[in-house]
Enzyme design. Structure first.
Site, PDB file in Angstrom:
ATOM      1  N   ASP A  91      24.144 -39.550 -48.159  1.00  0.00           N
ATOM      2  CA  ASP A  91      25.357 -40.233 -47.734  1.00  0.00           C
ATOM      3  C   ASP A  91      25.418 -41.684 -48.205  1.00  0.00           C
ATOM      4  O   ASP A  91      26.497 -42.210 -48.462  1.00  0.00           O
ATOM      5  CB  ASP A  91      25.508 -40.135 -46.212  1.00  0.00           C
ATOM      6  CG  ASP A  91      25.961 -38.742 -45.798  1.00  0.00           C
ATOM      7  OD1 ASP A  91      26.589 -38.059 -46.618  1.00  0.00           O
ATOM      8  OD2 ASP A  91      25.682 -38.337 -44.661  1.00  0.00           O
ATOM      9  N   ASP A 124      22.919 -45.856 -33.441  1.00  0.00           N
ATOM     10  CA  ASP A 124      22.576 -46.652 -34.612  1.00  0.00           C
ATOM     11  C   ASP A 124      23.673 -47.634 -35.002  1.00  0.00           C
ATOM     12  O   ASP A 124      23.398 -48.805 -35.264  1.00  0.00           O
ATOM     13  CB  ASP A 124      22.252 -45.741 -35.798  1.00  0.00           C
ATOM     14  CG  ASP A 124      20.969 -44.949 -35.547  1.00  0.00           C
ATOM     15  OD1 ASP A 124      20.047 -45.511 -34.933  1.00  0.00           O
ATOM     16  OD2 ASP A 124      20.901 -43.782 -35.961  1.00  0.00           O
ATOM     17  N   ARG A 158      32.795 -38.509 -46.476  1.00  0.00           N
ATOM     18  CA  ARG A 158      32.368 -39.856 -46.860  1.00  0.00           C
ATOM     19  C   ARG A 158      33.383 -40.594 -47.739  1.00  0.00           C
ATOM     20  O   ARG A 158      33.718 -41.742 -47.457  1.00  0.00           O
ATOM     21  CB  ARG A 158      30.985 -39.821 -47.512  1.00  0.00           C
ATOM     22  CG  ARG A 158      29.859 -39.382 -46.569  1.00  0.00           C
ATOM     23  CD  ARG A 158      29.835 -40.187 -45.291  1.00  0.00           C
ATOM     24  NE  ARG A 158      28.789 -39.781 -44.360  1.00  0.00           N
ATOM     25  CZ  ARG A 158      28.945 -38.901 -43.370  1.00  0.00           C
ATOM     26  NH1 ARG A 158      30.110 -38.296 -43.176  1.00  0.00           N
ATOM     27  NH2 ARG A 158      27.945 -38.639 -42.562  1.00  0.00           N
ATOM     28  N   SER A 176      19.846 -34.386 -35.146  1.00  0.00           N
ATOM     29  CA  SER A 176      20.657 -35.327 -35.901  1.00  0.00           C
ATOM     30  C   SER A 176      21.842 -34.543 -36.446  1.00  0.00           C
ATOM     31  O   SER A 176      21.660 -33.558 -37.171  1.00  0.00           O
ATOM     32  CB  SER A 176      19.823 -35.922 -37.038  1.00  0.00           C
ATOM     33  OG  SER A 176      20.668 -36.541 -37.973  1.00  0.00           O
TER      34      SER A 176
END
Lengths: 399, 399, 399, 399
Positions: A124, A14, A95, A175
């Protein structure tokens, strides 16, 4: 001057596709920033070069492993942070660190935009953008997966069209997000919450039922910070890493839950966090020996709120900051050793010792040496229960 | 009229000796009341007769097992009650029930006093006397162990002097309290908190490391009440009892902790609660599927306070009552099935299903069928983080 | 070596009588310690000599006015401390300070005991003795009023018998405790909670209904500390003192309440705290301008707990300390000016300004200059209400 | 079938203009629904007809005054609901009621859409749409002011173009929302938070400084519900209405604050709520007499959360429902009379009496009749302070 987009780059499909896409869409140069938070897997240098091969103007790798452990995992440990009493905030912790390094890169490379690969239904995106709003609100955000409705199929088609050096064939059914504090797995068949995870889902942990010798470990803390294993002084990163191996070998720290996302939906998540779970277990035990009762009771609610805030993307919020000062004050005397057995999926404390212990043998014992004055108890009990007694008499009187 | 003392009678040395002691000391008749809360062990009829043999004027056994399970254990389950995140309140739950039956006996037999065997440094004295203050404050309390500083040696000497039908030779090293919800053990060598428990301490649970086939169980709830195992409708008492066997066989529910007592000291406690831990694990999981996020977050703090209140002896307090109504309201939709594997000391949820589920596949899935409108996220994220953003800008401005 | 008792001395009947009583009862020398916390009234030197005249071996006056204001009143102000939403903790704040100076005197004069005049049904005994337990647990406590069941009549008889230089004739109907933060009054006729206070009860405040020109005051804060009035830099003590005069002249800060004492009973209390109420009103207003929303919401519960702890005598507890660090962190930006009108019993804020303001005109205005992007709201509203929406759909489905 | 839009109609410019605008924009018929929540001002029949004159297909007036008082204001009173310790939730209470009647009208008239006049930066949009999401998520929302960026100027131009029967000349400088529980005012010059309100802003209250005879009122409650004034039985609506007059005449209940909006900004708000403030003052006082201490302490945090939830638009949320059950349980014994003086801007309690009082004269008095056993206190104090004492000794030991 050309605009420059700083992209949080993972090396995966991605964000690799995002490089030419962002360039096309915005006319900007793309700066890829990959942050090493102990995710393991691919070589970071390979990742760095891949970004360039995909067309990035600059590609940077930041080794933030020790920083992540010391400044993000340790505070979570001190807060015994388990969202919904279970999840040790694996992704939620990385994050804000990634955002910090994105902002630093934007300042270094004159970035005007920041980009991330998050979708619009996860947590996220909030963690990224709330962090950016706090650290540098002038940076504009582009989230292709969300704002341009990118899907995996679109990404593959685009990668093939552009001839990107990405192997799109080996599609994993999973994922995954992972770092030194743990690993998160989502996958289609687990979206049916009646289905159990299969062994194939796991990577940080072995099957807990597999016969194996128990492992005994001694974890030492100084003021709430883990400082040694079995007497060997180590950094927080090294301690987490070693416990991931040792506790993971015994299947400690597998979690399977239905989780309340900030965006308002419930989702199914599977996690592995062997080191985090072993450390939190040890830390809670040491707190129960060294933290005074009323403070310990209050701290539970502070810990819960801390975990919710961090889960909800508010790492840089004023409330988070004030809770940090509270927690820091509670950790002053959380020093000592915890002996723990790792076996069959469990991290079991078997002993605790501390110079700062509030456990007083002479007050606790029922044997010789008892120093507790039992004659005090009668008055205590009667005044302790007086408000209930008066209320019960009233209730009885009025029927 | 002669005074009459209603004694909470266990059948053991201390309360057996208390019968002639109370008679001597107060000139009163002693009414022994033994309450069956599923403690197992001796035959209740044997216990009843022993009290008479020790000189009791009346001796009564109350079979309160179903009542205890339904009215005391189930509320604790609905509150996920784990004091200090660990202890499921075993003894704290039975004391208010025993008080209730003592008061009933006092009213039936015209008792003027109530007596219990608790010492002055434990929690149970508070639970007894706070309960009495609420239910019948006119009853006076005599606590020989506390108020007359009785010790085990004094009790043995007195028993021998009186020729009581008690075998005082087989002194157990363990001080034990047990009921259907669990078992508490204290003993001298565990007063050194660096010592690990030995296998001999345990009775409700087998060694979790012992190789054995895993056991899969399906637990069904209706509005927060466990109603069936593997599809077989059962009473709460039967469910707890069966899970004690099945989870206990796999070593589930062993607890070893340093605990904050109400009287202000820390003490070392070892517990076994296989059924309770399995049920609480299942119940929390079903709540995570059926209870809305904000309610679930708030309920954690209510649950914590509920557990502290009950631990602290305030079962009959107005605050406990109001928290009960809150919790009852949260349980309306906590209905469904939890599939759980019992193995190697762990009770692991592997599936959950419920008509009342708030998990919505169409909102959660990343596959075909996704109904979540991702375009809503951007506005949400920006307003969610706006207060932190404004504060960060201020902080930056002022340095 | 002779024992020495350090007595918390007020100069009044009870503690004057305590001097010869303690000497007689214990054979110890009595060291009288009077602490000036701004209680006004008698000259402290007169009080010091009276203790000697009553037989004290040493008599000391400590001028703790600035210390009390800075280290006890200001933290209470920063916590907006109002027990039961009303009472600004007047007596509860001075007790730990007095204890601190008693302990210092005991160390200076080789005291072995400490004595106070509190009864056994009030809060102050707890505040004294909990403080002593924390600061110097080796000191033994003697509380004549409680432990020897002293009454006023006994004290008068004893004073006359000993020929003490105390005027016992002018018996006030009021039991009073006062310091710079406020004044507490108890009296027989107010023990009927249907009776209103009469004007005679008050001393710090004038009748609020008396016609008078309004007084406007500008209160300036730096990081939660009041630093100036009407632009004149002053110490916290000076600010409280001046506001006691100015707000008191307008009848601000009268309180009449039924209060929950720590010992388990409800009591009727009347207070006056003109300066405290004016300052807390101003401080809360400045917080509403400078403290971020989520932090402000959380701080309310911290403030409440802080007030309960201090009321309950736990000034020196670990939890109090940790809450202090939380509150200190919240005050960093609580700087600016509050304009306030004092009139007819009310302290009304009429303006606020701050460099650290989070009020953003461009986001708040509905006029020209509006910078708020209303298009963000739709997504926010929909995700904000999504959990309730899903729950409502479930509830509707199940009926 | 034609679409039908149900419009929350106030009779003012914005919602009058919305009628032809919605018809034009959507091709739908407009159903105007005006809900009487005691806002006073214009005749409701005039408002009803104006909607028809503006082109509404149907126009309905709902007299919800008693319902609003009983089902929305009384719960707020029982929660002592004051957002940020000040604002009694005036508008926040009426919105869920209006939504309820909009949904009822939609079901009656086959409405497919619902429309409201709120902007995108206020709280009311959230309250409307969160309510709709809970009560009938199938209804689509149109918010012209927000979604079509309507401004007052646009509205006036549109009204003139369409020849609507609205007098657009008499532009008030004030934006007002009012109902029986209070009145909210916003206006340009108050957006400078250093400016004080002027007398012209107020309508429900007279100048508190105006000389006037004090008014004494007796307010009676049964289980937390106000049932009589001065002994005259009245409905909640009548009581609030009469207290608005009587307390308003003395200037009680003016509020001027900087408020934290849900959408993330701070805004300046001026409110008047004479009846609400007088009732909440009385209710809190009666609670302090009739509610047990620990319950009262806990209830403060429940009350705060209740107020935040309702402010934040979550009236129909599961958490709000569960808090309601908690609060309902606390009100069982909140019965009795409060005597209160209304004067110079203050509502001052001067007496309280209750059959359900927990104030016990014999325990509280220091005069003859004292039934409190002071000998209990010593044991209580020592065990109460034991945890702090042990911690202080540890801290001292470790330095």
């Amino acid at each position: 001057m050309t605009d420059r987009v700083v992209l949080a780059y993972s090396g995966g499909l991605d964000t690799s596709v995002a490089i030419p896409f962002l360039a096309d869409e915005t006319g900007a140069e793309v700066i890829a920033v990959a942050v090493d938070v102990g995710q393991g897997g691919e070589d970071m240098e390979v990742i760095r070069k891949r970004a360039l091969d995909c067309g990035a103007a600059e590609s940077v790798v930041v080794d933030a492993r020790e920083e992540f452990a010391a400044d993000f995992c340790v505070p979570a440990l001190q807060a015994n942070a388990l969202y919904m009493d279970r999840y040790p905030l694996v992704s939620a912790l990385s994050r804000p660190l990634i955002v910090k390094h994105l902002v630093a890169a934007a300042e270094r490379f004159n970035g005007t935009h920041v980009s991330h690969g998050c979708t619009g239904k996860g947590n996220d995106q909030v963690r990224f953008e709330a962090g950016l709003a706090a650290l540098n609100p002038a940076l504009k955000v582009i989230a292709p997966a969300r704002d341009y409705a990118w899907t995996r199929d679109k990404a593959i088609a685009f990668a093939e069209e552009k001839g990107l050096p990405i192997d799109v064939s080996k599609k994993s059914p999973y994922s995954i997000d992972q770092n030194i504090w743990g690993r998160a797995v989502e996958t289609g068949f687990l979206e049916d919450i009646w289905n159990a995870p299969i062994e194939d889902v796991y990577s940080y942990t072995s099957d807990p039922a597999r016969p194996r010798e128990a492992d005994e470990v001694l974890i030492s803390f100084r003021s709430g910070v883990p400082v040694a294993l079995d007497g060997r002084p180590l950094t927080p990163f090294q301690i987490i890493d070693e416990l991931n191996q040792r506790a993971g070998a015994h299947g400690v720290g597998r979690l399977d839950m239905v989780e309340d996302r900030l965006v308002g939906i419930k989702s199914r998540e599977v996690y592995e966090a062997p080191g985090a779970i072993a450390l939190i277990t040890a830390h809670m035990e040491l707190e129960s020996v060294t933290v005074e009762r009323d403070l310990a009771r209050y701290k539970r609610s502070v810990d819960q709120r801390w975990g919710e805030l961090v889960y909800d993307g508010l790492w840089f919020s004023p409330l988070k900051h004030a809770l940090d000062t509270f927690i820091a004050d509670t950790q002053k005397y959380v020093s000592g050793d915890i002996r723990m057995t790792l076996h069959t999926g469990r991290a079991v404390v078997t002993g605790r010792r501390s110079e700062a212990s509030l456990y007083d043998f002479s007050l606790a014992t029922y044997d010789t040496g008892d120093a507790f004055d039992q004659s005090l108890a009668k008055g205590f009990v009667q005044l302790w229960s007086l408000p209930s007694k008066i209320a019960a008499a009233r209730d009885g009187r009025l029927g």
